[in-house]
Design an enzyme around this catalytic site. Sequence first.
Site, PDB file in Angstrom:
ATOM      1  CG  PHE A 153      54.125  19.050 -52.765  1.00 30.80           C
ATOM      2  CD1 PHE A 153      52.832  18.565 -52.609  1.00 30.80           C
ATOM      3  CD2 PHE A 153      55.075  18.732 -51.810  1.00 30.80           C
ATOM      4  CE1 PHE A 153      52.503  17.768 -51.517  1.00 30.80           C
ATOM      5  CE2 PHE A 153      54.753  17.942 -50.716  1.00 30.80           C
ATOM      6  CZ  PHE A 153      53.466  17.457 -50.569  1.00 30.80           C
TER       7      PHE A 153
ATOM      8  CB  CYS B 237      41.215  26.321 -59.521  1.00 31.59           C
ATOM      9  SG  CYS B 237      40.152  25.005 -58.855  1.00 31.59           S
TER      10      CYS B 237
ATOM     11  CB  CYS C 171      37.201  26.417 -52.580  1.00 31.70           C
ATOM     12  SG  CYS C 171      36.790  25.024 -53.651  1.00 31.70           S
TER      13      CYS C 171
ATOM     14  CB  CYS D 269      41.220  28.489 -52.508  1.00 26.74           C
ATOM     15  SG  CYS D 269      42.640  28.141 -53.563  1.00 26.74           S
ATOM     16  CG  ASP D 270      46.079  27.720 -48.899  1.00 23.54           C
ATOM     17  OD1 ASP D 270      45.985  27.143 -50.004  1.00 23.54           O
ATOM     18  OD2 ASP D 270      46.538  27.174 -47.892  1.00 23.54           O
ATOM     19  CB  THR D 271      46.601  28.415 -54.429  1.00 23.58           C
ATOM     20  OG1 THR D 271      46.767  27.228 -53.661  1.00 23.58           O
ATOM     21  CG2 THR D 271      47.668  28.453 -55.510  1.00 23.58           C
TER      22      THR D 271
ATOM     23  CD  GLU E 140      47.479  16.954 -52.789  1.00 22.15           C
ATOM     24  OE1 GLU E 140      47.428  18.203 -52.885  1.00 22.15           O
ATOM     25  OE2 GLU E 140      48.088  16.364 -51.880  1.00 22.15           O
TER      26      GLU E 140
ATOM     27  CG  HIS F  87      51.088  20.815 -44.771  1.00 21.94           C
ATOM     28  ND1 HIS F  87      50.021  19.945 -44.763  1.00 21.94           N
ATOM     29  CD2 HIS F  87      50.665  21.913 -45.434  1.00 21.94           C
ATOM     30  CE1 HIS F  87      49.000  20.502 -45.401  1.00 21.94           C
ATOM     31  NE2 HIS F  87      49.371  21.704 -45.812  1.00 21.94           N
TER      32      HIS F  87
END
Length: 197
Positions: free
Chosen positions: A26, A32, A36, A39-41, A97, A191
């Site tokens: 990945f 971005c 959202c 979102c967890d980033t 993605e 995951h």
Amino acid sequence: MAKYKVNEIFYSIQGEGRHAGRAAIFVRFSGCNLKCPFCDTDFKKYEEMGAIDILNKIQLLSPDCKFVVFTGGEPTLQVDEELTTLLQNWGYYIAVETNGTHLLPQGIDWITCSPKKAFVETQAAVVIPHANELKLVFDDKHPVDCCHLKADYLYLQPCDTGNDEQNAIIMKHCIEYTKQHPEWQLSLQTHKIIGIQ
């Protein structure tokens, strides 16, 4: 030579969609165009890397895995033909993605589009004409909307709210919706279930 803001590069198992269970490297890009609520980033953390730097890191993580997933954030804000051509020349199969709000460069082998128009107030119209898989986040509040995107596979993914009780309700309703609309398939974030990145 372009520089890319890379949040992280890691080797794991694809947890979602058609390629679930497949070993993958990945490349998570920082940044971005949407915000959202789920979102967890952490987009504040990134390293600037050139295409060769990314290739070297990928090869270091696994000399055998040839499946690379561009994710984010929103990878289409940065990914270009320089990077895709380099990786394809080295024999990599490239998946992306995306939220679908930007066109994709040449050289992408698999497109997963997850529209977010229902969750954000900003402009989030899908502009890509086709995706291999459409993955909608099912939150039990917004209607299931294909955004007129043509896709080979249709997936509903229960929204992870961070609340176990709420997640259980969303999961139950998502399963019921899928049973009533069998053109859709259930996509779980495996995951998270098995506790890997």
